[in-house]
Write a protein that holds these residues in place. Structure first.
Motif, PDB file in Angstrom:
ATOM      1  N   ARG A 165       2.791 -24.974  13.263  1.00 49.80           N
ATOM      2  CA  ARG A 165       1.977 -26.114  12.807  1.00 49.80           C
ATOM      3  C   ARG A 165       0.531 -25.960  13.254  1.00 49.80           C
ATOM      4  NH1 ARG A 165       5.306 -30.692  11.675  1.00 49.80           N
ATOM      5  NH2 ARG A 165       7.059 -29.796  10.499  1.00 49.80           N
ATOM      6  N   HIS A 265      -5.992 -28.129  18.106  1.00 50.38           N
ATOM      7  CA  HIS A 265      -4.729 -28.690  17.630  1.00 50.38           C
ATOM      8  C   HIS A 265      -3.856 -29.064  18.821  1.00 50.38           C
ATOM      9  CE1 HIS A 265      -5.151 -27.438  13.341  1.00 50.38           C
ATOM     10  NE2 HIS A 265      -5.989 -26.568  13.897  1.00 50.38           N
ATOM     11  N   VAL A 267      -0.012 -30.488  19.653  1.00 50.31           N
ATOM     12  CA  VAL A 267       1.302 -30.628  19.030  1.00 50.31           C
ATOM     13  C   VAL A 267       2.240 -31.360  19.986  1.00 50.31           C
ATOM     14  CG1 VAL A 267       3.202 -29.423  17.899  1.00 50.31           C
ATOM     15  CG2 VAL A 267       0.913 -28.413  17.897  1.00 50.31           C
ATOM     16  N   THR A 289      -6.863 -32.307  15.774  1.00 51.90           N
ATOM     17  CA  THR A 289      -5.742 -32.532  14.872  1.00 51.90           C
ATOM     18  C   THR A 289      -4.471 -32.651  15.694  1.00 51.90           C
ATOM     19  OG1 THR A 289      -6.791 -31.239  13.118  1.00 51.90           O
ATOM     20  CG2 THR A 289      -4.418 -31.630  12.925  1.00 51.90           C
ATOM     21  N   HIS A 291      -0.290 -33.073  15.771  1.00 51.12           N
ATOM     22  CA  HIS A 291       0.888 -32.776  14.967  1.00 51.12           C
ATOM     23  C   HIS A 291       2.138 -33.316  15.655  1.00 51.12           C
ATOM     24  CE1 HIS A 291      -1.345 -29.584  12.700  1.00 51.12           C
ATOM     25  NE2 HIS A 291      -1.948 -29.430  13.861  1.00 51.12           N
ATOM     26  N   SER A 293       6.061 -32.550  15.452  1.00 58.35           N
ATOM     27  CA  SER A 293       6.887 -31.480  14.889  1.00 58.35           C
ATOM     28  C   SER A 293       8.318 -31.668  15.372  1.00 58.35           C
ATOM     29  CB  SER A 293       6.344 -30.118  15.330  1.00 58.35           C
ATOM     30  OG  SER A 293       7.026 -29.066  14.679  1.00 58.35           O
TER      31      SER A 293
END
Length: 349
Positions: A165, A265, A267, A289, A291, A293
Motif C-alpha cells: 500500500r 505514507h 500504514v 497519506t 492507509h 490495510s
C-alpha cells in the motif's frame, strides 16, 4: 466415521481439547492433513481472552486456528487444480465469490452473510485435518516450508499488503512500530523490498533482542521517548518516508504518524484500539497519506509465496516456540504473554 483431536477456544484464556469427526470434502473442497497452524495476535485479542462476538470477529465455537498449512489428502468432486500430496497454504477467508471485494481477490472484505473465516466461523487448523475450498489453497513453491506457509496465511500476508500500500522501495526509510510477529514480518519484507533503513520501536526487551538477533532492523528503540531522536539521526531530521504500525497500541500509532516524513505514507495494520491526534498538525500540514490495510488478497498471497522462494527467505525464522497440538494451552499462554516471536503448532517436528 473417523475422529480426530482438535482445539476450541471457549474464552477466559483457556483452551479446550475436543474430539470431532474428520470431515469429508464436498464439491470444490479438499481435505488437508495439517502440518503447521500458527497462533495469531488476533486470536489472542479477540477469542482467547474474550469473545468479541460480532462482525468479522464473531467466533462461532469452531475449531481454532486461522493460519493453516497442510498437505492435500483427499479431493472433493470437481477439484482439478490440486493433487493429493500437494502442500498448500490456505487463504483463511472464504467469500461468496460474487461481491465486489471477492471479484478483485479480497475475500477478507466480502460483504455476504455466507463469508466465513477458518478459526472464526468455520473450522480452522488446530486439528489433525481441515476442510478447505480448493480456490483458497495455494501450492507451496519449492523450498517454502509448511511453517512458512502458515505464517504467510495471515501475518506475513498482512505485513506484505501494508508495505505494498505504501509502495516501499529503495527510496524509503521504514519505521515499524511494534516488533511482534507482524512487525518482524514487516521489517523482514521491507528489507527485501529495498527499504534503505529499517527502524523499529519495541518496548519489550525480549522482542527487541529478537529483532536484533535476526538482523531485521538497523536501529531498535525500546524507549518511546527516544524514538524521535533516533529517527532524526537516521534520516537527517526528515522522518521516515514510510511507517507501519503493527501493534494496535494508540501511543505506537501516534509515534508512527509523528515520525513520518512530509508527503510520506503511514500504514495501520495493528488491530483494535483507538487513536486520537491533531489532524492539522500531524496529517494535513505534513501532507501524509494514511492507509488502513486488512490482511491481503489471494493474488498478493500467491505473489509473496513466490517471492519467498526466489529470495530464499523463510518466515519461520521468526518462530521462537513450537508446540504439539496436545500442548496448545501452553502455545496460547506463550503467545498471550506478548514477549515471544511467532508461536506455531506443528506436526513437522
Amino acid at each position: 466415521m473417523r475422529t480426530m483431536a482438535a482445539v476450541r477456544l471457549p474464552g477466559d484464556s483457556t483452551v479446550e481439547h475436543v474430539t470431532v469427526d474428520v470431515p469429508t470434502p464436498g464439491p470444490g473442497q479438499v481435505l488437508l492433513r495439517m502440518r503447521a497452524s500458527s497462533v495469531c495476535g488476533s486470536d489472542i485479542r479477540a477469542i482467547y481472552r474474550e469473545h468479541l462476538g460480532h462482525g468479522a470477529e464473531a467466533y462461532q465455537g469452531v475449531v481454532a486456528g486461522h493460519e493453516p498449512c497442510g498437505d492435500v489428502v483427499e479431493l472433493g468432486p470437481g477439484v482439478t487444480t490440486l493433487e493429493v500430496s500437494d502442500g498448500v497454504a490456505v487463504y483463511h477467508i472464504t467469500g461468496c465469490g460474487a461481491c465486489a471485494e471477492c471479484r478483485i481477490g479480497y475475500p477478507i472484505g466480502c460483504t455476504a452473510p455466507t463469508r466465513a473465516a477458518h478459526g472464526w466461523q468455520r473450522d480452522g487448523g488446530h486439528a489433525e485435518f481441515m476442510l478447505a475450498e480448493s480456490v483458497s489453497c495455494l501450492r507451496l513453491p519449492e523450498g517454502v516450508t509448511h511453517v512458512d506457509g502458515a505464517l504467510v496465511s495471515c501475518g506475513f500476508g498482512t505485513a506484505y499488503e501494508g508495505l505494498l500500500r505504501a509502495g516501499v522501495s529503495g527510496r524509503d526509510r521504514l519505521l515499524v512500530t511494534g516488533l511482534g510477529p507482524v512487525g518482524l514480518a514487516a521489517a523482514m519484507l521491507g528489507r527485501h523490498l529495498g527499504a534503505a533503513t529499517v527502524i523499529g520501536l519495541e518496548p519489550n526487551a525480549e522482542r527487541a533482542a529478537l529483532a536484533r538477533e535476526l538482523d531485521l532492523v538497523d536501529v531498535v528503540v525500546t524507549d518511546p521517548g527516544e524514538l524521535a531522536d533516533a529517527v532524526g539521526d537516521a534520516t537527517g531530521g526528515r522522518g521516515c518516508e514510510v511507517s507501519i504500525d503493527c501493534s494496535g497500541n494508540e501511543h505506537a500509532r501516534l509515534a508512527a504518524l509523528s515520525n513520518t516524513a512530509n508527503r510520506g505514507h503511514c500504514v495501520m495494520v495493528g488491530e483494535g484500539g483507538q487513536m486520537t491526534f491533531p489532524v492539522s498538525d500531524l496529517l494535513i500540514h505534513h501532507q501524509i497519506t494514511m492507509h488502513g490495510s486488512w490482511v491481503t488478497s489471494l493474488g498478493h498471497m500467491a505473489e509473496l509465496l513466490d517471492l519467498l522462494a526466489r529470495w530464499g527467505e523463510h518466515p519461520e525464522r521468526i518462530v521462537t516456540h513450537r508446540f504439539a497440538l496436545a500442548d496448545a494451552a501452553d502455545a496460547y499462554a506463550v503467545a498471550a504473554a506478548g514477549a515471544s516471536g511467532k508461536v506455531v503448532i506443528t506436526w513437522d517436528g
